[in-house]
Design a protein around this motif. Structure first.
Motif, PDB file in Angstrom:
ATOM      1  N   CYS A 243      20.496  17.348  39.129  1.00 53.97           N
ATOM      2  CA  CYS A 243      20.073  17.352  40.538  1.00 53.97           C
ATOM      3  C   CYS A 243      20.745  18.450  41.363  1.00 53.97           C
ATOM      4  N   ASP A 246      18.335  21.214  42.993  1.00 54.75           N
ATOM      5  CA  ASP A 246      17.487  20.683  44.061  1.00 54.75           C
ATOM      6  C   ASP A 246      18.305  20.284  45.281  1.00 54.75           C
ATOM      7  N   GLY A 247      19.470  19.669  45.047  1.00 53.74           N
ATOM      8  CA  GLY A 247      20.320  19.280  46.168  1.00 53.74           C
ATOM      9  C   GLY A 247      20.831  20.479  46.932  1.00 53.74           C
ATOM     10  N   ARG A 250      17.748  22.126  48.912  1.00 55.32           N
ATOM     11  CA  ARG A 250      17.311  21.307  50.045  1.00 55.32           C
ATOM     12  C   ARG A 250      18.457  20.892  50.957  1.00 55.32           C
ATOM     13  N   ASP A 252      20.592  18.647  50.293  1.00 52.79           N
ATOM     14  CA  ASP A 252      20.432  17.198  50.238  1.00 52.79           C
ATOM     15  C   ASP A 252      21.580  16.593  49.431  1.00 52.79           C
ATOM     16  N   ALA A 255      20.605  13.910  46.676  1.00 54.54           N
ATOM     17  CA  ALA A 255      19.684  14.230  45.589  1.00 54.54           C
ATOM     18  C   ALA A 255      20.130  13.556  44.290  1.00 54.54           C
ATOM     19  N   SER A 257      18.798  12.618  39.923  1.00 52.81           N
ATOM     20  CA  SER A 257      17.897  12.855  38.791  1.00 52.81           C
ATOM     21  C   SER A 257      17.851  11.580  37.965  1.00 52.81           C
TER      22      SER A 257
END
Length: 379
Positions: A243, A246-247, A250, A252, A255, A257
């Motif tokens: 993750c 993506d984290g 974003r 985030d 985030a 997985s």
């Protein structure tokens, strides 16, 4: 009566001083000896080699691999384990006779088992059942015990439960990796890289490429670069089923997985506390087949087998070199050789395992071969 405690001035007896002394002479002697042993080990083994990956001289670019496999426990995690043990000892968390417990997919547990044995405390590794058999053997070789779980997402709570049941210390590398390491220097990995490059033709690297398991190493490198005011940029390569990418993209912090990383030692199902996104300049998502193709290309180029995490970083480092070639930019790039490939002969060097996982490395090998021959990265 006023309800106030009596004082000497009012004729009452003085109140006793509240004094709780938890010091114990035997414990303090044990602690001093334990810290001495860990520091002495660092004096013997702290530095590792910086290897060159062969590139055409006409490119004007040097690519290096910081070979962390030469540590006594064979991986980058040796540095982390040393820092975590010193942190735990000096905080009073590690006690004689009580186990140290860790959530680990392998290499950290191998290194922590080594340090636990060095200071004479038990060690328990909580790890996914899919961890390579060779890593399990190495943990047990260093005196550790393996507690296997079927669901990788349960390792944290299992560690906490075992610590409570045994009175031991849950080391929690994923929370403490970034704070246990002295990122300002003290021969950390970043300082070592710059010292070893100082006589090279490009002593300040354009890029340093790392991979993230806890995130502690990349946090150390990113902070050190800023602290010393270098122009070096830091890139983190992330495998599938993790993750972090993506984290980071974003921003985030929540985030996650749903799957475990196939590249042992890196990639996580959640954004770990030791992962410091703002210390990183760039991230790349690397297909697992590309990681495997890269470690096999590494063996062909320098005669060394390495683990899958090395391939993840090497793939990204070569992509960055390709970008520099296109721009006509000269300089140096550094990535990490995290651990030896003999721990993964039944995985990344096994065609049967690749077929079982549905991984086709052939297109990625062709891409690497084309790039190393022509300087052009296939689109």
């Amino acid at each position: 009566m006023t309800g106030e405690p009596p004082t000497p001035e009012s004729g009452g007896a003085p109140q006793p001083t509240v004094d709780v002394d938890r010091s114990d002479a035997r414990y303090r002697e044990w602690l001093k000896e334990a810290v001495r042993k860990v520091q002495a080990e660092a004096n013997r083994t702290a530095d590792t080699h910086l290897l060159r990956f062969p590139l055409p001289d006409s490119w004007g670019i040097d690519l290096y691999l910081k070979d962390e496999s030469t540590h006594p426990t064979g991986s980058l995690k040796h540095r982390l384990a040393r820092s975590l043990f010193l942190y735990g000892l000096c905080n009073g968390w590690i006690r004689p006779g009580k186990p140290v417990i860790e959530a680990s997919s392998g290499s950290t547990a191998v290194s922590e088992a080594y340090f636990a044995s060095l200071i004479g405390v038990p060690f328990i590794a909580v790890m996914p059942r899919t961890t390579s058999a060779e890593k399990t053997r190495l943990i047990e070789f260093h005196g550790g015990r393996c507690h296997l779980v079927d669901n990788p997402r349960t390792v944290y709570e299992v560690c906490a439960r075992l610590a409570k049941e045994t009175g031991g210390h849950y080391m929690d590398q994923f929370s403490y990796a970034e704070r246990a390491t002295d990122w300002r220097g003290n021969n950390n990995i970043a300082e070592s890289i710059y010292q070893q490059l100082r006589l090279e033709r490009y002593p300040e690297p354009t890029w340093i490429v790392g991979t993230a398991g806890t995130g502690g190493t990349t946090a150390t490198i990113g902070r050190y670069v800023r602290y010393l005011q270098y122009d070096t940029r830091v890139c983190v390569a992330d495998p599938e089923n993790s993750c972090f990418f993506d984290g980071w993209v974003r921003r985030d912090a929540e985030a996650t997985s749903d799957q475990a990383s196939r590249i042992e030692g890196i990639g996580r199902p959640r954004m770990e506390p030791s992962f410091v996104p703002d210390a990183i300049d760039r991230m790349m998502k690397v297909p697992d087949a590309a990681s495997v193709a890269a470690v096999r290309a590494l063996e062909q180029a320098v005669g060394r087998k390495a683990g899958g995490s090395t391939g993840t970083g090497l793939w990204s480092a070569l992509r960055i070199v390709a970008e520099m070639v296109i721009r006509g930019q000269r300089g140096s790039v550094v990535t990490l050789l995290c651990d030896p490939g003999d721990r993964y002969l039944d995985k990344y060097y096994s065609d049967a395992w690749l077929a079982e996982q549905g991984l086709d490395i052939a297109p990625y090998r062709r891409a690497l071969d084309t790039f190393l021959e022509t300087g052009r990265w296939p689109c």
